[in-house]
Design a protein around this motif. Structure first.
Motif, PDB file in Angstrom:
ATOM      1  N   GLU A 114       0.826  -1.216   0.000  1.00 13.86           N
ATOM      2  CA  GLU A 114       0.000   0.000   0.000  1.00 13.86           C
ATOM      3  C   GLU A 114       0.862   1.268   0.000  1.00 13.86           C
ATOM      4  N   ASN A 115       2.175   1.088   0.086  1.00 17.22           N
ATOM      5  CA  ASN A 115       3.091   2.236   0.203  1.00 17.22           C
ATOM      6  C   ASN A 115       4.297   2.053  -0.715  1.00 17.22           C
ATOM      7  N   GLU A 116       3.996   1.839  -1.990  1.00 17.97           N
ATOM      8  CA  GLU A 116       5.052   1.540  -2.960  1.00 17.97           C
ATOM      9  C   GLU A 116       6.053   2.678  -3.107  1.00 17.97           C
ATOM     10  N   ALA A 117       5.549   3.918  -3.085  1.00 23.82           N
ATOM     11  CA  ALA A 117       6.449   5.074  -3.237  1.00 23.82           C
ATOM     12  C   ALA A 117       7.468   5.114  -2.103  1.00 23.82           C
ATOM     13  N   LEU A 118       7.009   4.817  -0.888  1.00 23.01           N
ATOM     14  CA  LEU A 118       7.927   4.792   0.258  1.00 23.01           C
ATOM     15  C   LEU A 118       8.903   3.628   0.124  1.00 23.01           C
ATOM     16  N   MET A 119       8.390   2.457  -0.209  1.00 22.22           N
ATOM     17  CA  MET A 119       9.251   1.277  -0.337  1.00 22.22           C
ATOM     18  C   MET A 119      10.355   1.515  -1.361  1.00 22.22           C
ATOM     19  N   ASN A 120      10.024   2.174  -2.445  1.00 24.84           N
ATOM     20  CA  ASN A 120      11.009   2.410  -3.512  1.00 24.84           C
ATOM     21  C   ASN A 120      12.144   3.330  -3.089  1.00 24.84           C
ATOM     22  N   GLN A 121      11.946   4.058  -2.004  1.00 21.14           N
ATOM     23  CA  GLN A 121      13.014   4.927  -1.472  1.00 21.14           C
ATOM     24  C   GLN A 121      13.982   4.142  -0.578  1.00 21.14           C
ATOM     25  N   PHE A 122      13.606   2.925  -0.191  1.00 19.37           N
ATOM     26  CA  PHE A 122      14.402   2.186   0.790  1.00 19.37           C
ATOM     27  C   PHE A 122      14.627   0.730   0.356  1.00 19.37           C
ATOM     28  N   LEU A 123      15.039   0.583  -0.888  1.00 21.61           N
ATOM     29  CA  LEU A 123      15.314  -0.754  -1.421  1.00 21.61           C
ATOM     30  C   LEU A 123      16.598  -1.319  -0.825  1.00 21.61           C
ATOM     31  N   THR A 124      16.695  -2.640  -0.784  1.00 18.05           N
ATOM     32  CA  THR A 124      17.911  -3.327  -0.342  1.00 18.05           C
ATOM     33  C   THR A 124      18.486  -4.068  -1.541  1.00 18.05           C
ATOM     34  N   ASN A 125      19.643  -3.629  -2.013  1.00 21.32           N
ATOM     35  CA  ASN A 125      20.250  -4.213  -3.222  1.00 21.32           C
ATOM     36  C   ASN A 125      19.252  -4.272  -4.371  1.00 21.32           C
ATOM     37  N   GLY A 126      18.435  -3.222  -4.483  1.00 21.17           N
ATOM     38  CA  GLY A 126      17.477  -3.129  -5.577  1.00 21.17           C
ATOM     39  C   GLY A 126      16.174  -3.863  -5.343  1.00 21.17           C
ATOM     40  N   GLY A 127      16.043  -4.562  -4.213  1.00 21.96           N
ATOM     41  CA  GLY A 127      14.844  -5.347  -3.931  1.00 21.96           C
ATOM     42  C   GLY A 127      13.996  -4.748  -2.823  1.00 21.96           C
ATOM     43  N   LYS A 128      12.709  -5.123  -2.807  1.00 17.83           N
ATOM     44  CA  LYS A 128      11.760  -4.584  -1.821  1.00 17.83           C
ATOM     45  C   LYS A 128      11.737  -5.442  -0.559  1.00 17.83           C
TER      46      LYS A 128
END
Length: 203
Positions: A114-128
């Protein structure tokens, strides 16, 4: 970034609200998140049992209780999670107990899908990868640091297994849960409090 954080905070849940959302969905035979599958439902049910147990058994060490009391500033811990995530089930009860013990930590949870925009700011090695803990200044909502998806030793365990075998299968999931069982939440406590100590000094 601040607008993204504010947006997510508007949808955020307390620890007990999060638990209720997950439990209510399970009663309907569903997991959190955009995808539904037997596997995700199975993991969500496992995590429900796991979190119920950890809430009773996890202990914040006396030393770490004292370290929590030393925090001078007010912080907001915003965690990205989902009910099916095994690491989240191990770590959220620890974070909740730390919040309870500190007047300076406010703990909120948002769902990843539900918070993709936030998740995309905090990726780990390009992954969610989740859970992801974002440390915010409680007054300004400035991002001070982030942590996750698991303690370093557990992170390395998974990373090395994937490098060796090319996949993450049931074997490593079992090994990871055994690691958490033996660790008793100490690595997460120590890593989080060392990070908070360094932030508190700089603030």
């Amino acid at each position: 970034m601040k607008d993204i954080i504010k947006n997510s905070l508007d949808k955020s849940l307390t620890y007990f609200e999060y638990r209720k959302v997950v439990t209510d969905l399970l009663s309907e035979g569903k997991s959190t998140g955009n995808s539904q599958s037997e596997d995700l439902l199975h993991y969500s049910n496992l995590n429900e049992t796991r979190m119920n147990r950890l809430e009773k058994t996890i202990v914040i060490t006396p030393e770490n209780v004292e370290r929590l009391k030393l925090l001078k500033k007010k912080y907001l811990w915003l965690v990205i999670s989902e009910g099916w995530c095994g690491d989240a089930a191990q770590l959220l009860p620890i974070m909740h107990k730390m919040e309870v013990l500190s007047d300076n930590i406010d703990f909120k949870i948002v769902l990843r899908d539900e918070n993709e925009a936030l998740m995309n700011q905090f990726l780990t090695n390009g992954g969610k990868s989740i859970p992801k803990l974002i440390i915010l200044d409680a007054d300004t909502l400035e991002v001070l640091s982030d942590w996750g998806p698991r303690p370093k030793e557990a992170f390395d365990l998974v990373k090395n297994y994937k490098e060796k075998h090319g996949i993450l299968d049931e074997t490593i999931k079992t090994e990871l849960q055994m690691w958490y069982l033996h660790d008793k939440g100490l690595s997460a406590q120590n890593e989080l409090l060392e990070m908070m100590r360094l932030i508190d000094i700089q603030e």
